[in-house]
Design an enzyme around this catalytic site. Structure first.
Site, PDB file in Angstrom:
ATOM      1  N   ARG A  51       0.846  -1.202   0.000  1.00 30.27           N
ATOM      2  CA  ARG A  51       0.000   0.000   0.000  1.00 30.27           C
ATOM      3  C   ARG A  51       0.880   1.251   0.000  1.00 30.27           C
ATOM      4  NH1 ARG A  51      -4.910   1.373   4.207  1.00 30.27           N
ATOM      5  NH2 ARG A  51      -3.297   1.121   5.807  1.00 30.27           N
TER       6      ARG A  51
ATOM      7  N   ASP B 235      -3.925   2.848  14.193  1.00 32.95           N
ATOM      8  CA  ASP B 235      -3.127   3.503  13.161  1.00 32.95           C
ATOM      9  C   ASP B 235      -3.708   4.887  12.920  1.00 32.95           C
ATOM     10  OD1 ASP B 235      -5.359   3.160  11.563  1.00 32.95           O
ATOM     11  OD2 ASP B 235      -4.412   1.764  10.169  1.00 32.95           O
TER      12      ASP B 235
END
Length: 549
Positions: free
Chosen positions: A175, A456
């Protein structure tokens, strides 16, 4: 001598390219002249379009603020209504994705994730990585070594980590950072690179042919898109990149995270734009909630309760899931489920059982809804996820589950008609998560265990956005307390004081004061930054290139 102390300035012989970050000899193997020319070429061709699309987001927010709510696009109705087109079939290694693990790109975690037993591993340069130069460029070294099965690590205590040799390592997906981010350590013609192009191009350039040789391919997760035009930009980059190194178009595959409220209205169109390269869509649930709040933040009727009460079964989240699964399966691609962020609680058996029961129930909901796979953040959750999906999905995927019963209207995706409350505990939890995550991020750590959850950037974004929304609209807590910016700053002081007492002398060497200062600017219902990561980015850059800032 440490790796960091060996770093020096890289002499670049590519016209128009400047590398500002210090580079070790090992990292210089990644930043070769050929690779930098490849990066610069893609940047020169595509960065103007990226900048135009980022400005388009600004204009769309202005429309939203004027009352133009999200809706399905009339100009692309022909794509949605055409039942005949399909995207590419699953690529090698991506037919069965029932359990995917995610995590940052540091060396030990890459090895542990590949060894976890999960079907795939999403190596994350984005929300679970703080974009320090060292993190980003060493992450590229780590993935290069992982692709070639040459990755190993020894920690300071002498414990060794090596890649499993039984052929069952997880398939790698990468990603890159989102379109909104730039990489200030690399300038092309005097301008910082697109972080998306930087992350994608370095990994692709060094590994695409090696991956093909090993029977897989260069596979990606594409984050935070807000329109099919942003997907079109990725597709154009994929085509040019494949042409430049002479591999067939369609070799690259990208799974798009539907983690913005705007993208939810363009799922068909996003798959269509990427149809030769599409590996499906994913329910990026935490960023989706963040985007819902952010884009609709001026509307009092869209104020949400405590984050813990915004579950996947509330109306607007359930509609999003059903539409995503139906759309993906109609087009022959995977519909991936969301993250289980729980961490095993090893010192409390009862609490651990309750947490794992939540994981089980969440994965059961996903597989029964029609998802083809799910995400976990910790290797110990793989057993639970596999148990659920193996029992209820005996085939490699369930793309055959067409969900033709689903009818989702635009109003369904905006339906927050459910019971919920704002509590002082919810306020304090948001401040604890936001403050704790930002402090770690400023230290270069992008994936943080807090209260037995792996947090996160997405959960930090929800936290500060909810606080802003509550203060903006003078929401009230369940016990009648009006929420103001002053009240939230008072609680921020209180929570910071608690941390100061807990850390004692260690507090002075932490980043909490810096994090608190930045956090305070975004929770009073006044100033609102698009992303925490862009708000804080210069703070992680200044340490390595102070003369530029």
């Amino acid at each position: 001598m440490s790796v960091q102390s060996q770093a020096t300035n890289l002499k670049v012989n590519v016209p128009g390219v400047t590398v500002l970050g210090a580079v070790t000899a090992q990292q210089a193997e990644i930043l070769t002249p050929e690779a930098l020319l490849f990066l610069a070429t893609l940047q020169r061709i595509f960065n103007p379009t990226r900048k135009t699309l980022m400005q388009r987001r600004v204009y769309r927010q202005q429309e939203l603020d004027r009352g133009v709510l999200p809706n399905f696009l009339p100009e692309t109705a022909y794509i949605r209504e055409d039942p005949n087109w399909r995207a590419a079939p699953p690529a090698p290694g991506l037919q069965d994705r029932r359990v995917e693990i995610t995590g940052p790109v540091d060396r030990k975690m890459v090895i542990n994730a590949l060894n976890s037993g999960a079907k795939t591993f999403m190596a994350d340069f984005e929300d679970s990585s703080s974009p320090t130069w060292e993190n980003m460029i060493s992450g590229q070294v780590n993935l290069r070594d992982a692709v070639r099965e040459q990755i190993a690590f020894t920690n300071p205590n002498g414990k060794k980590y090596e890649l499993r040799k039984d052929g069952k390592a997880a398939v790698l997906l990468v990603r890159p950072r989102g379109w909104h981010m730039v990489e200030k350590h690399v300038l092309v013609d005097g301008e910082p690179m697109s972080a998306s192009i930087f992350d994608f191009a370095l990994y692709f350039f060094h590994n695409a042919k090696e991956l093909i040789k090993r029977g897989k391919g260069p596979y990606f997760y594409l984050p935070k898109m807000e329109s099919h035009l942003e997907a079109r930009l990725w597709n154009d980059i994929f085509n040019v990149a494949q042409d430049m190194i002479n591999i067939p178009r369609g070799t690259i595959r990208g799974t798009v995270l539907i983690e913005t409220i705007m993208a939810a209205f363009e799922m068909d169109e996003i798959i269509y734009e990427l149809r030769d390269h599409s590996a499906g869509l994913n329910c990026g649930r935490w960023d989706y909630i963040f985007s819902f709040i952010k884009r609709l933040r001026q509307y009092p009727e869209f104020v949400l309760p405590d984050r813990s009460q915004v579950t996947m079964t509330v109306p607007f989240m359930d509609a999003y899931v059903r539409l995503l699964i139906q759309t993906c399966h109609k087009r022959g691609v995977h519909a991936m489920g969301g993250m289980a962020a729980q961490i095993p609680i090893k010192n409390d058996q009862q609490a651990n059982k309750a947490a794992m029961d939540k994981v089980y129930a969440d994965k059961l909901r996903e597989v029964k809804a029609g998802h083809d796979g799910t995400w976990i953040a910790h290797p110990d959750l793989a057993k639970i996820a596999f148990e659920v999906f193996n029992e209820h999905m005996p085939t490699p995927n369930q793309i055959h589950v067409r969900r033709e019963d689903v009818q989702v209207k635009n109003t369904d995706l905006l339906d927050i008609n459910f019971k919920g409350a704002i509590t002082e505990n919810g306020i304090r939890s948001n401040i604890q998560v936001g403050l704790g995550y930002m402090e770690a991020w400023l230290r270069g750590v992008g994936c943080v265990p807090l209260n037995y959850m792996m947090e996160d950037a997405a959960t930090a974004e929800i936290s500060r956005s909810q606080l802003w929304q509550w203060a903006k609209h003078h929401a009230r807590t369940s016990d009648g307390k009006e929420i103001s910016g002053q009240y939230l700053l008072q609680i921020l002081d209180e929570e910071t004081d608690k941390i100061k007492k807990q850390l004692g002398a260690k507090y002075a060497s932490s980043k909490y004061e810096q994090a608190k200062k930045a956090f305070a600017t975004n929770v009073t219902g006044e100033k609102y930054d698009e992303f925490l990561t862009t708000l804080l980015y210069d703070e992680v850059v200044v340490a390595s290139v102070p003369a530029r800032l």
